[in-house]
Write a protein that holds these residues in place. Structure first.
Motif, PDB file in Angstrom:
ATOM      1  N   ILE A   1      -0.334  15.338   2.048  1.00  0.00           N
ATOM      2  CA  ILE A   1      -1.518  15.705   1.120  1.00  0.00           C
ATOM      3  C   ILE A   1      -1.644  14.964  -0.034  1.00  0.00           C
ATOM      4  O   ILE A   1      -0.538  15.037  -0.758  1.00  0.00           O
ATOM      5  CB  ILE A   1      -1.605  17.344   1.236  1.00  0.00           C
ATOM      6  CG1 ILE A   1      -2.161  17.900   2.710  1.00  0.00           C
ATOM      7  CG2 ILE A   1      -2.863  17.489   0.213  1.00  0.00           C
ATOM      8  CD1 ILE A   1      -1.960  19.396   2.627  1.00  0.00           C
TER       9      ILE A   1
ATOM     10  N   GLU B   1      -1.291   2.086  -4.514  1.00  0.00           N
ATOM     11  CA  GLU B   1      -2.240   2.967  -4.594  1.00  0.00           C
ATOM     12  C   GLU B   1      -2.310   3.881  -5.269  1.00  0.00           C
ATOM     13  O   GLU B   1      -3.193   4.502  -6.404  1.00  0.00           O
ATOM     14  CB  GLU B   1      -2.832   3.301  -3.080  1.00  0.00           C
ATOM     15  CG  GLU B   1      -4.179   4.007  -3.090  1.00  0.00           C
ATOM     16  CD  GLU B   1      -4.343   4.839  -1.806  1.00  0.00           C
ATOM     17  OE1 GLU B   1      -4.333   4.177  -0.720  1.00  0.00           O
ATOM     18  OE2 GLU B   1      -4.966   5.775  -1.717  1.00  0.00           O
ATOM     19  N   SER B   2      -1.003   4.457  -5.292  1.00  0.00           N
ATOM     20  CA  SER B   2      -0.696   5.614  -6.158  1.00  0.00           C
ATOM     21  C   SER B   2      -0.697   5.248  -7.798  1.00  0.00           C
ATOM     22  O   SER B   2      -1.145   5.919  -8.678  1.00  0.00           O
ATOM     23  CB  SER B   2       0.710   6.313  -5.813  1.00  0.00           C
ATOM     24  OG  SER B   2       0.617   6.729  -4.400  1.00  0.00           O
TER      25      SER B   2
ATOM     26  N   LEU C   1      -3.194  -6.851   3.551  1.00  0.00           N
ATOM     27  CA  LEU C   1      -3.917  -5.701   4.331  1.00  0.00           C
ATOM     28  C   LEU C   1      -5.056  -5.231   3.481  1.00  0.00           C
ATOM     29  O   LEU C   1      -4.776  -4.897   2.284  1.00  0.00           O
ATOM     30  CB  LEU C   1      -2.922  -4.709   4.755  1.00  0.00           C
ATOM     31  CG  LEU C   1      -3.333  -3.566   5.429  1.00  0.00           C
ATOM     32  CD1 LEU C   1      -3.676  -4.047   6.968  1.00  0.00           C
ATOM     33  CD2 LEU C   1      -2.251  -2.551   5.617  1.00  0.00           C
TER      34      LEU C   1
ATOM     35  N   TYR D   1       2.044  14.660  -1.506  1.00  0.00           N
ATOM     36  CA  TYR D   1       2.621  13.271  -1.148  1.00  0.00           C
ATOM     37  C   TYR D   1       3.345  12.492  -2.328  1.00  0.00           C
ATOM     38  O   TYR D   1       4.484  11.948  -1.942  1.00  0.00           O
ATOM     39  CB  TYR D   1       1.333  12.320  -0.680  1.00  0.00           C
ATOM     40  CG  TYR D   1       1.961  11.116   0.097  1.00  0.00           C
ATOM     41  CD1 TYR D   1       2.309  10.900   1.345  1.00  0.00           C
ATOM     42  CD2 TYR D   1       1.578   9.904  -0.734  1.00  0.00           C
ATOM     43  CE1 TYR D   1       2.677   9.810   1.645  1.00  0.00           C
ATOM     44  CE2 TYR D   1       1.874   8.635  -0.018  1.00  0.00           C
ATOM     45  CZ  TYR D   1       2.456   8.660   1.206  1.00  0.00           C
ATOM     46  OH  TYR D   1       2.705   7.446   1.749  1.00  0.00           O
ATOM     47  N   PHE D   2       3.025  12.574  -3.288  1.00  0.00           N
ATOM     48  CA  PHE D   2       3.613  12.175  -4.637  1.00  0.00           C
ATOM     49  C   PHE D   2       5.164  12.862  -4.773  1.00  0.00           C
ATOM     50  O   PHE D   2       6.101  12.141  -5.036  1.00  0.00           O
ATOM     51  CB  PHE D   2       3.056  12.145  -5.683  1.00  0.00           C
ATOM     52  CG  PHE D   2       1.830  11.541  -6.081  1.00  0.00           C
ATOM     53  CD1 PHE D   2       1.332  10.427  -5.189  1.00  0.00           C
ATOM     54  CD2 PHE D   2       0.937  11.742  -7.062  1.00  0.00           C
ATOM     55  CE1 PHE D   2       0.282   9.665  -4.989  1.00  0.00           C
ATOM     56  CE2 PHE D   2      -0.362  10.996  -7.257  1.00  0.00           C
ATOM     57  CZ  PHE D   2      -0.674  10.005  -6.386  1.00  0.00           C
TER      58      PHE D   2
ATOM     59  N   GLY E   1       6.138  -2.051   4.524  1.00  0.00           N
ATOM     60  CA  GLY E   1       4.722  -2.695   4.068  1.00  0.00           C
ATOM     61  C   GLY E   1       3.782  -1.495   3.681  1.00  0.00           C
ATOM     62  O   GLY E   1       3.117  -1.558   2.463  1.00  0.00           O
ATOM     63  N   GLY E   2       3.698  -0.602   4.339  1.00  0.00           N
ATOM     64  CA  GLY E   2       2.854   0.588   4.268  1.00  0.00           C
ATOM     65  C   GLY E   2       2.984   1.454   2.820  1.00  0.00           C
ATOM     66  O   GLY E   2       2.671   1.730   2.222  1.00  0.00           O
ATOM     67  N   ILE E   3       4.480   1.568   2.667  1.00  0.00           N
ATOM     68  CA  ILE E   3       4.909   2.080   1.563  1.00  0.00           C
ATOM     69  C   ILE E   3       4.766   1.390   0.295  1.00  0.00           C
ATOM     70  O   ILE E   3       4.576   1.982  -0.864  1.00  0.00           O
ATOM     71  CB  ILE E   3       6.523   2.563   1.730  1.00  0.00           C
ATOM     72  CG1 ILE E   3       6.668   3.748   2.396  1.00  0.00           C
ATOM     73  CG2 ILE E   3       7.236   2.707   0.424  1.00  0.00           C
ATOM     74  CD1 ILE E   3       6.305   4.853   2.014  1.00  0.00           C
TER      75      ILE E   3
ATOM     76  N   GLY F   1       2.417  -0.458  -0.227  1.00  0.00           N
ATOM     77  CA  GLY F   1       0.691  -0.241  -0.363  1.00  0.00           C
ATOM     78  C   GLY F   1       0.479   1.059  -0.807  1.00  0.00           C
ATOM     79  O   GLY F   1      -0.377   1.340  -1.705  1.00  0.00           O
ATOM     80  N   ALA F   2       1.153   1.830  -0.306  1.00  0.00           N
ATOM     81  CA  ALA F   2       1.030   3.587  -0.866  1.00  0.00           C
ATOM     82  C   ALA F   2       1.496   3.725  -2.354  1.00  0.00           C
ATOM     83  O   ALA F   2       0.797   4.157  -3.145  1.00  0.00           O
ATOM     84  CB  ALA F   2       1.948   4.452   0.087  1.00  0.00           C
TER      85      ALA F   2
ATOM     86  N   GLU G   1       3.275  17.444   3.500  1.00  0.00           N
ATOM     87  CA  GLU G   1       3.705  16.588   2.783  1.00  0.00           C
ATOM     88  C   GLU G   1       2.718  15.469   2.568  1.00  0.00           C
ATOM     89  O   GLU G   1       2.942  14.603   1.658  1.00  0.00           O
ATOM     90  CB  GLU G   1       5.056  16.077   2.897  1.00  0.00           C
ATOM     91  CG  GLU G   1       6.273  17.026   2.782  1.00  0.00           C
ATOM     92  CD  GLU G   1       6.680  17.767   4.198  1.00  0.00           C
ATOM     93  OE1 GLU G   1       5.850  18.017   5.231  1.00  0.00           O
ATOM     94  OE2 GLU G   1       7.832  17.766   4.342  1.00  0.00           O
TER      95      GLU G   1
ATOM     96  N   VAL H   1      -4.276  -5.361  -0.435  1.00  0.00           N
ATOM     97  CA  VAL H   1      -2.800  -5.204  -1.142  1.00  0.00           C
ATOM     98  C   VAL H   1      -2.191  -6.774  -0.490  1.00  0.00           C
ATOM     99  O   VAL H   1      -2.662  -7.128   0.722  1.00  0.00           O
ATOM    100  CB  VAL H   1      -1.903  -4.356  -0.310  1.00  0.00           C
ATOM    101  CG1 VAL H   1      -0.332  -4.544  -0.703  1.00  0.00           C
ATOM    102  CG2 VAL H   1      -2.336  -3.022  -0.524  1.00  0.00           C
TER     103      VAL H   1
ATOM    104  N   VAL I   1       0.207   3.448   5.760  1.00  0.00           N
ATOM    105  CA  VAL I   1       1.565   3.338   6.449  1.00  0.00           C
ATOM    106  C   VAL I   1       1.306   3.210   7.789  1.00  0.00           C
ATOM    107  O   VAL I   1       1.693   2.347   8.603  1.00  0.00           O
ATOM    108  CB  VAL I   1       2.424   4.425   6.129  1.00  0.00           C
ATOM    109  CG1 VAL I   1       3.441   4.482   7.186  1.00  0.00           C
ATOM    110  CG2 VAL I   1       2.836   4.461   4.731  1.00  0.00           C
TER     111      VAL I   1
ATOM    112  N   ASP J   1      -0.828  -0.235   8.638  1.00  0.00           N
ATOM    113  CA  ASP J   1       0.177  -1.663   8.287  1.00  0.00           C
ATOM    114  C   ASP J   1       0.934  -1.491   9.613  1.00  0.00           C
ATOM    115  O   ASP J   1       1.242  -2.520  10.033  1.00  0.00           O
ATOM    116  CB  ASP J   1       1.003  -1.272   7.086  1.00  0.00           C
ATOM    117  CG  ASP J   1       1.633  -2.522   6.965  1.00  0.00           C
ATOM    118  OD1 ASP J   1       1.364  -3.318   6.526  1.00  0.00           O
ATOM    119  OD2 ASP J   1       3.100  -2.299   6.955  1.00  0.00           O
TER     120      ASP J   1
END
Lengths: 143, 147
Positions: free
Chosen positions: B45, A69-70, B85, A25-26, A61-63, A65-66, B43, A93, B60, B63
């Motif tokens: 994971i 978190e990362s 959130l 994912y990274f 916004g989810g990105i 947050g991601a 991708e 967040v 993602v 949200d």
């Protein structure tokens, strides 16, 4: 090389980039880690596919947050001794400003590292470090 | 634009790049909640040893659906901006399986919408994550003036 070996090597050298390369994912987000003094800064390079609002335009916004978190996890790994991936328990967040279509930077501040649980605050910004676009508070399980 | 499931699907797949990129599918959407799915991809994971997806992709999904859950409640006549959130990770996701989520907007005030929902794989009674969100509303029509 196992993941634990990779994390151990990253912790020993202070260079966390090999950890990024080990996590799909990274790698997909093309994250980079740089050391700015004492801080590990995680950088999310802008890509068009990260847009969540094309009218503004703004990052999804989810990105954001991601990324927080990362960055929280990467800074925690940099601060801890065990060569393992901390598991996230929860994250809150707070969104302060829309993320513009630019690179986004984030870092984690380990506020408490206990034997079982760590608490990490994370900050995200673009360009001006004083103008945070989002912050987060997260707990990670260390065992 | 008045709320309509087909309009929302078209908007997501062609108008919102990150939702299109992750393959987010809208399964159902009304004022009792919105259900969606992100098909598994390697991708996503986050733990290469267990194959468990990264929390970021769960974020993602939750949200996206949290913001969308507000739309049918207000008849499509409001823009939302996420205030916060919170996500609790209840158990590790099963490797290789699609992610689903269901989110409901359970309260709106003049300026704020409140949402809660879950992410799950197969069994809604054994969710992988729980989310609560709050959203700032910018009303674009006369939504909210009706009883």
């Amino acid at each position: 090389m196992t993941l634990a070996d990779g994390i151990r090597a990253a912790q020993a050298s202070g260079d966390l980039q090999p950890l990024i390369e080990a996590v799909p994912y990274f790698r997909w987000l093309k994250l980079r880690v740089e050391r700015h003094g004492e801080e590990l800064v995680t950088i999310l390079p802008f890509q068009d596919m990260l847009i969540g609002n094309p009218m503004l335009p703004a990052l999804h916004g989810g990105i954001t947050g991601a990324l927080l978190e990362s960055a929280a996890m990467i800074s925690l790994i940099g601060a801890m001794e065990k060569p393992k991936l901390p598991r996230i328990i929860n994250i809150t967040v707070d969104y302060l400003r829309p993320g513009r279509p630019l690179d986004c930077l984030a870092t984690g501040l380990v506020t408490k590292q206990g034997r079982r649980v760590a608490n990490v605050r994370a900050l995200a910004w673009q360009g001006d470090r004083e103008k945070l676009i989002a912050t987060a508070s997260a707990h990670f399980m260390m065992i | 634009m008045k709320f309509d499931l087909e309009n929302m699907r078209a908007l997501m797949s062609s108008g919102i790049p990150h939702m299109a990129e992750v393959g987010l599918e809208l399964i159902s959407m009304d004022d009792t909640g919105v259900v969606g799915r992100i098909p598994h991809r390697d991708e996503f994971i986050g733990d290469p040893e267990s194959g468990v997806v990264h929390g970021g992709i769960v974020t993602v999904l939750l949200d996206s659906l949290s913001g969308m859950s507000v739309v049918p409640v207000l008849g499509g006549m409001a823009m939302t901006a996420t205030l916060d959130l919170r996500i609790d990770y209840l158990r590790p996701a099963a490797p290789g399986e699609d992610l689903f989520a269901k989110v409901r907007c359970y309260k709106t005030t003049r300026n704020i919408a409140f949402t809660r929902g879950i992410a799950y794989q197969g069994d809604m009674d054994d969710p992988i994550a729980h989310a609560t969100g709050s959203f700032m509303l910018t009303r674009t029509g006369n939504a909210g003036t009706q009883p």
